[in-house]
Write a protein that holds these residues in place. Structure first.
Motif, short mmCIF file in Angstrom:
data_model
loop_
_atom_site.label_atom_id
_atom_site.label_comp_id
_atom_site.label_asym_id
_atom_site.label_seq_id
_atom_site.Cartn_x
_atom_site.Cartn_y
_atom_site.Cartn_z
N GLN A 183 0.84 -1.21 0.00
CA GLN A 183 0.00 0.00 0.00
C GLN A 183 0.87 1.25 0.00
OE1 GLN A 183 -3.48 -1.48 2.93
NE2 GLN A 183 -3.98 0.32 1.77
N ALA A 184 1.94 1.23 0.78
CA ALA A 184 2.84 2.39 0.83
C ALA A 184 3.47 2.63 -0.55
CB ALA A 184 3.92 2.17 1.88
N ASP A 185 3.84 1.55 -1.24
CA ASP A 185 4.44 1.70 -2.58
C ASP A 185 3.44 2.34 -3.54
OD1 ASP A 185 6.77 0.57 -1.67
OD2 ASP A 185 6.34 -1.44 -2.47
N LEU A 186 2.19 1.89 -3.48
CA LEU A 186 1.17 2.46 -4.37
C LEU A 186 0.90 3.93 -4.03
CD1 LEU A 186 -1.35 -0.48 -4.79
CD2 LEU A 186 0.07 0.58 -6.56
N LEU A 187 0.97 4.27 -2.74
CA LEU A 187 0.78 5.67 -2.36
C LEU A 187 1.91 6.53 -2.94
CD1 LEU A 187 -0.77 7.85 -0.82
CD2 LEU A 187 0.49 7.18 1.25
N ARG A 188 3.14 6.03 -2.82
CA ARG A 188 4.28 6.75 -3.40
C ARG A 188 4.09 6.96 -4.90
NH1 ARG A 188 7.18 3.14 -0.50
NH2 ARG A 188 7.48 4.02 1.56
N ALA A 189 3.62 5.93 -5.58
CA ALA A 189 3.41 6.03 -7.03
C ALA A 189 2.34 7.06 -7.34
CB ALA A 189 3.01 4.66 -7.59
N ALA A 190 1.30 7.10 -6.52
CA ALA A 190 0.23 8.09 -6.74
C ALA A 190 0.77 9.50 -6.56
CB ALA A 190 -0.92 7.84 -5.76
N VAL A 191 1.60 9.69 -5.55
CA VAL A 191 2.18 11.02 -5.32
C VAL A 191 3.07 11.40 -6.52
CG1 VAL A 191 3.74 12.37 -3.85
CG2 VAL A 191 2.03 10.85 -2.81
N ALA A 192 3.81 10.42 -7.04
CA ALA A 192 4.66 10.69 -8.21
C ALA A 192 3.80 11.13 -9.40
CB ALA A 192 5.49 9.46 -8.55
N ASP A 193 2.66 10.47 -9.60
CA ASP A 193 1.76 10.86 -10.70
C ASP A 193 1.28 12.31 -10.53
OD1 ASP A 193 2.00 8.35 -11.81
OD2 ASP A 193 0.11 7.61 -10.94
N LEU A 194 1.00 12.70 -9.30
CA LEU A 194 0.55 14.07 -9.05
C LEU A 194 1.69 15.05 -9.24
CD1 LEU A 194 -1.76 13.22 -6.05
CD2 LEU A 194 -2.50 14.19 -8.24
N ASN A 195 2.86 14.67 -8.77
CA ASN A 195 4.03 15.53 -8.99
C ASN A 195 4.24 15.78 -10.48
OD1 ASN A 195 4.46 15.59 -6.25
ND2 ASN A 195 6.17 14.16 -6.26
N ALA A 196 3.96 14.76 -11.27
CA ALA A 196 4.18 14.86 -12.72
C ALA A 196 3.27 15.91 -13.36
CB ALA A 196 3.96 13.50 -13.38
N ILE A 197 2.14 16.22 -12.72
CA ILE A 197 1.30 17.32 -13.25
C ILE A 197 1.57 18.61 -12.46
CG2 ILE A 197 -0.51 15.80 -14.15
CD1 ILE A 197 -2.21 16.81 -11.61
N GLY A 198 2.64 18.60 -11.68
CA GLY A 198 3.01 19.82 -10.96
C GLY A 198 2.30 20.01 -9.64
N ALA A 199 1.56 19.00 -9.20
CA ALA A 199 0.83 19.11 -7.94
C ALA A 199 1.67 18.47 -6.83
CB ALA A 199 -0.52 18.43 -8.05
N ILE A 200 2.14 19.30 -5.90
CA ILE A 200 3.01 18.81 -4.82
C ILE A 200 2.22 18.90 -3.51
CG2 ILE A 200 5.27 19.04 -3.70
CD1 ILE A 200 5.57 18.81 -6.73
N PRO A 201 1.86 17.76 -2.93
CA PRO A 201 1.10 17.84 -1.67
C PRO A 201 1.96 18.33 -0.52
CG PRO A 201 1.67 15.56 -2.19
CD PRO A 201 2.12 16.39 -3.36
N GLU A 202 1.31 19.07 0.39
CA GLU A 202 2.00 19.47 1.62
C GLU A 202 2.22 18.27 2.51
OE1 GLU A 202 0.08 22.58 4.13
OE2 GLU A 202 -0.65 23.27 2.17
N LEU A 203 1.23 17.40 2.57
CA LEU A 203 1.25 16.30 3.53
C LEU A 203 0.80 15.00 2.88
CD1 LEU A 203 -0.50 17.99 6.60
CD2 LEU A 203 1.94 17.48 6.37
N VAL A 204 1.63 13.99 2.96
CA VAL A 204 1.25 12.64 2.53
C VAL A 204 1.11 11.80 3.79
CG1 VAL A 204 1.94 10.62 1.18
CG2 VAL A 204 2.50 12.93 0.36
#
Ligand code: PLP
Length: 375
Positions: A183-204
């Motif tokens: 689950q942690a790996d998939l969460l990291r991948a999801a964050v990477a997908d968001l980063n790829a559109i320039g969306a950087i979350p404050e908190l994961v």
């Protein structure tokens, strides 16, 4: 809700214990804490508990429903609040107006939030909830790519701003279960997908109480515990964290009376006293959160001694056996129905074990007739 006459039962909430528990969890996880105070602060009273947790250093609060978040705002809680469970009727305009961070689990929810934001002419703060394997709430895997496109458009239009990305563990109480790491790996991948559109979350964030206490490697930016903050350790076999249960449930003896040998006690005469005895009526019942499944298996503390429940637990009351001499108990004596267990007395954990459930269900089940008193 029953102001005007003293309640028959009181849950005393130890706010210092809650502040202590926050520090214990934060120390274990080595990150900040989003304190989960849904379900009226796990039955402890959301507003006083939230005030304590924020005062003790919580970086934010988490609740399921927007209505719960609005109740915290009404209680003058100004800290960041994330609410992550909705229906098509959820009032996102109220959430945006109150500065609530809305957890979204689908493109449909995102669209409803965007519509509310556009109607108000404001930008909604969003935490994206990703389903990384629990198959409950969160954006489903097969909807993820489309969701990211929708989110990118909404963000470009200024309707939403990304605050967080979260997911929830299915097996957090099994620290070694490989599902946690997956689950942690998939969460990291999801964050990477968001980063790829320039969306950087404050908190994961991913970790609930059991993971916060046992899997520092899954802590991400912040952890999101609930039950441990109330002093209930969901993984006692894996963590010896020094948590202090915050709730003690007390009442007073309502009646003391003799029951002759052969007398059946409570509904169905499920218990028949074998010899003359004295009993006490304890004025809390299943409507107050004393499980009926505890019939015949309860014990309570009166004047420092244990007395056993006999017969069925009723809606408002149950009966305990004081023994033939009455145990020195008189009407009005204080009864500890459950507490911290520090003195060997009954606990919410003991009730949960006896009834085949978890202590979460016991404390959230303490009903509205029980007054909450804060110390
Ligand atoms: N995060 C989410 C999404 C939850 O639903 C819950 C509670 O069930 C929590 C965190 C807190 O879990 P726990 O009380 O096990 O720490």
């Amino acid at each position: 809700p029953y102001a005007g006459s003293p309640a028959l039962g009181t849950a005393t909430i130890d706010l210092a214990a809650i502040a202590h528990n926050l520090r214990v969890v934060a120390d274990a996880a080595e990150v900040g804490v989003i304190a989960v105070v849904k379900a009226d602060g796990y039955g402890h009273g959301a507003v006083p508990v939230a005030r304590t947790l924020v005062g003790a250093g919580a970086v934010g609060l988490g609740v399921a429903q927007v209505a719960e978040a609005l109740a915290l705002r009404a209680g003058a809680i100004t800290a960041p609040i994330t609410a992550w469970l909705h229906t098509p009727d959820t009032d996102f305009q109220a959430a945006i107006a109150a500065g609530i961070d809305v957890g979204v689990s689908s493109s449909r929810q995102l669209a409803a939030l965007v519509a509310a934001a556009e109607h108000l002419g404001e930008t909604a703060t969003v935490t994206i909830k990703v389903d990384t394997g629990m198959n409950r709430s969160g954006v489903a895997r097969d909807e993820w790519a489309g969701f990211v496109d929708d989110f990118a458009r909404a963000r470009a239009a200024g309707a939403v701003a990304l605050r967080g990305v979260m997911s929830h563990l299915a097996c957090g109480d099994e620290p070694d279960n490989p599902a946690n790491t997956d689950q942690a790996d998939l969460l990291r991948a999801a964050v990477a997908d968001l980063n790829a559109i320039g969306a950087i979350p404050e908190l994961v964030h991913l970790a609930n109480s059991p993971a916060a206490l046992t899997r520092r490697d899954l802590a991400f930016d912040t952890v999101r515990p609930g039950v441990a903050l109330f002093g209930l350790n969901p993984v006692p076999q894996h963590s010896r964290a020094d948590l202090i249960p915050a709730m003690t449930l007390r009442t007073a003896v309502s009646l003391v009376k003799h029951v002759p040998a052969g007398g059946g006690v409570s509904y169905g005469h499920g218990y028949v006293v074998p010899a003359d005895t004295v009993v006490a009526v304890i004025p809390v019942g299943y409507a107050d959160g004393v499980p009926r499944a505890l019939s015949g298996r309860l014990r309570v503390r009166i004047n420092g001694r244990d007395f056993a429940g006999i017969g069925r637990v009723c809606m408002d009351q149950f009966v305990v056996d004081l023994g033939p001499a009455g145990g020195g108990v008189t009407e009005g004596d204080e009864v500890e129905v459950f507490g911290t267990g520090a003195d060997g007395g009954p606990t919410a954990r003991e009730w949960a074990e006896l009834t085949g459930t978890i202590d979460y269900e016991i404390v959230t089940g303490i009903g509205p007739r029980i007054a909450r008193r804060y110390v």
